[in-house]
Design a protein around this motif. Sequence first.
Motif, mmCIF file in Angstrom:
data_model
loop_
_atom_site.group_PDB
_atom_site.id
_atom_site.type_symbol
_atom_site.label_atom_id
_atom_site.label_comp_id
_atom_site.label_asym_id
_atom_site.label_seq_id
_atom_site.Cartn_x
_atom_site.Cartn_y
_atom_site.Cartn_z
ATOM 1 N N TRP A 213 57.904 14.355 -7.636
ATOM 2 C CA TRP A 213 58.753 13.689 -6.637
ATOM 3 C C TRP A 213 60.160 14.286 -6.589
ATOM 4 C CZ3 TRP A 213 60.664 11.891 -2.583
ATOM 5 C CH2 TRP A 213 61.788 11.067 -2.541
ATOM 6 N N LEU A 217 61.877 15.971 -3.251
ATOM 7 C CA LEU A 217 63.200 15.551 -2.775
ATOM 8 C C LEU A 217 64.157 16.740 -2.729
ATOM 9 C CD1 LEU A 217 65.209 13.252 -2.071
ATOM 10 C CD2 LEU A 217 65.508 12.878 -4.530
ATOM 11 N N ALA A 220 63.164 19.398 0.099
ATOM 12 C CA ALA A 220 63.458 18.853 1.425
ATOM 13 C C ALA A 220 64.967 18.826 1.679
ATOM 14 C CB ALA A 220 62.870 17.446 1.549
ATOM 15 N N THR A 221 65.707 18.351 0.687
ATOM 16 C CA THR A 221 67.140 18.108 0.871
ATOM 17 C C THR A 221 67.961 19.390 0.789
ATOM 18 O OG1 THR A 221 66.866 15.930 -0.158
ATOM 19 C CG2 THR A 221 69.114 16.799 -0.025
ATOM 20 N N THR A 232 64.064 16.339 7.442
ATOM 21 C CA THR A 232 62.978 15.923 6.554
ATOM 22 C C THR A 232 63.094 14.436 6.269
ATOM 23 O OG1 THR A 232 64.053 16.099 4.373
ATOM 24 C CG2 THR A 232 63.222 18.146 5.364
ATOM 25 N N ARG A 233 62.022 13.882 5.758
ATOM 26 C CA ARG A 233 62.036 12.500 5.276
ATOM 27 C C ARG A 233 61.347 12.504 3.914
ATOM 28 N NH1 ARG A 233 62.360 7.723 2.778
ATOM 29 N NH2 ARG A 233 62.368 5.949 4.201
ATOM 30 N N PRO A 234 62.141 12.710 2.849
ATOM 31 C CA PRO A 234 61.551 12.674 1.516
ATOM 32 C C PRO A 234 61.264 11.227 1.118
ATOM 33 C CG PRO A 234 63.819 13.569 1.496
ATOM 34 C CD PRO A 234 63.593 12.939 2.823
ATOM 35 N N HIS A 236 58.985 8.945 -2.032
ATOM 36 C CA HIS A 236 58.084 8.911 -3.186
ATOM 37 C C HIS A 236 56.678 8.491 -2.741
ATOM 38 C CE1 HIS A 236 56.215 7.378 -6.850
ATOM 39 N NE2 HIS A 236 57.075 8.111 -7.525
ATOM 40 N N PRO A 244 57.032 3.925 5.188
ATOM 41 C CA PRO A 244 56.997 5.219 5.883
ATOM 42 C C PRO A 244 55.622 5.636 6.407
ATOM 43 C CG PRO A 244 58.457 5.333 4.003
ATOM 44 C CD PRO A 244 57.760 3.998 3.918
#
Lengths: 337, 337
Positions: A213, A217, A220-221, A232-234, A236, A244
Amino acid sequence: MFNFDEARFLKIQAGAVHLAPRIDQEIGAAIAAGASNLFFLGTGGVAYLMEPAVQLLHRRSGFPVYKDYPAELVLTGSANLTAKSIVVMPSLSGTTKESVAMLAKLQEVGARIITLVGHADTPLGQGGTPALVNFAEDDTSSESFYIQSLLVALSVLKARGEIDNYDALVAELATAPAALVAAKKAFEPKAEEFARIIAGSDYHMFTGAGNMWPEALYYATCILEEMQWIRTRPVHASDFFHGPLELIEPGVSLILFRGEDACDPLAERVVQFARQYTDKLTVISTADYCPKSLSPELRALLSPAIMATLMERLSAHLEVMRDHPLVTRRYYKRVAY
Amino acid sequence: MFNFDEARFLKIQAGAVHLAPRIDQEIGAAIAAGASNLFFLGTGGVAYLMEPAVQLLHRRSGFPVYKDYPAELVLTGSANLTAKSIVVMPSLSGTTKESVAMLAKLQEVGARIITLVGHADTPLGQGGTPALVNFAEDDTSSESFYIQSLLVALSVLKARGEIDNYDALVAELATAPAALVAAKKAFEPKAEEFARIIAGSDYHMFTGAGNMWPEALYYATCILEEMQWIRTRPVHASDFFHGPLELIEPGVSLILFRGEDACDPLAERVVQFARQYTDKLTVISTADYCPKSLSPELRALLSPAIMATLMERLSAHLEVMRDHPLVTRRYYKRVAY
């Protein structure tokens, strides 16, 4: 491999592994001297890279371990942050503003500050007691920081008598840099294909579980958003099912990072769901590329570093494909904030 | 107010406040009996609602406090989760699959399990020792859970001798339900205007700092994504400056939640940056709506509950404006996963 300097990569990752005795000496001495807790204080993406070590310690060690935002802690303080605290403060540049501000507070408090930096001649390079320096750049720092924070965690476990095979794991870690290169080589033939998937949508959900995870994150970030300006939409892999998932429909890209730790069944749950409802589920599994010469335990512990090293290959193709160099920024180091 | 039952709201929030003596008795007795740590084990959004209490305890209490994903912990176990652990497990429905699976493990371990549920006749309602039951629904549960978890945190501080004004704060909390209604009333004239902003973009970045960050994460994830199928990018106000800021340009909506805790300067930093680079910065501040009759300390501690109660007003208008009822789902309770 495309745009890749193998000797430089091996030197940087070996540099991280070679910090093992220094880290072990510092952590061991601090705990023997009565240290009461350990704080991981990273700012931005490098804090995500500490997260696998935090998970490991929270679940395997009785030693109190905190992670916090330096930018918040400098405002709030903490009753637990004292002269008996060990603070691990990573920063590739050694100049991260929020962490430098926190450093001054830590010095007032009298905590033992171990900085992990890429450059000695910087505020965090000068301010560590000690500063552990291992040069790296954006394309090589993730693996280096994952390895260093893993070493911190293993040394805590060792100092507390909570691990039996510290020596064996650290000895095996010497083979990790070459294993990472082997993983890159195995992934390289597919890197362009995966890059095309990323380039093909202007929005990607990213997910993963366990120690995968934080890497989902991070990628993506700090790569896609920061360096490619792709939304993006990270989320978990457990939280994915609590909100989500409702965004999933045909055409929505979902990228799933899978590793080899105990939490992988949560990733499998995402696969079973998402493959029914979107045609754009992309699964990348470290197990498909990491050499089996590495022990299962180390493959699990290093899964985030392995994924990071695969993603560096993807990014190398992506920046060319999109004609958007990874170093381009709108704001960072261009405007004041 | 539009689609709002004040008596029902007051009853639910008073129900949360009235749990104070039960919570205090349980936490106090457990710590007096030698409890060694406390775990907050929520699944999905309700875990975010525990986060302000986790922050408070990590920074003000020497008592070891963990939060973790039940879905992961059931796979990994934890050396710190023992018969001497206090576990706080919130679930509005009382049926959350991952938490129910964890409950069985907790019972094996012999931990003291305090469940916080909306319905007694459910697995988590039956499995708590005790189960603390306060009926609520989606439109009222956030404030209720923020209040309950705050009470847990205050009781830990009290049991440890780490707070001087427990009694005064809990006495003042009795005025919180009416203060929340007053905040709603102050916000109501603007609710439709803010709802129009949300309805006006198909993507919103959401940010906040301190105890406002979990509420930004919650509202983005569990209301806009889950209940309105609107894409969001929740990111902590410190992390915002380490990657996601590069996505900001004219036309990109950024929603900033501001409260009254010590971390608000981080929100101000976002304002100073974002107002220069997007025409779609929206700031919502609890201080603009929360009655000043509430003490500054309680306004700070309750900022996330106050924001949640304002956002309920926004959502009430949003679902009508978008002709998308908040109860509509693609997958939740419609398909198996």
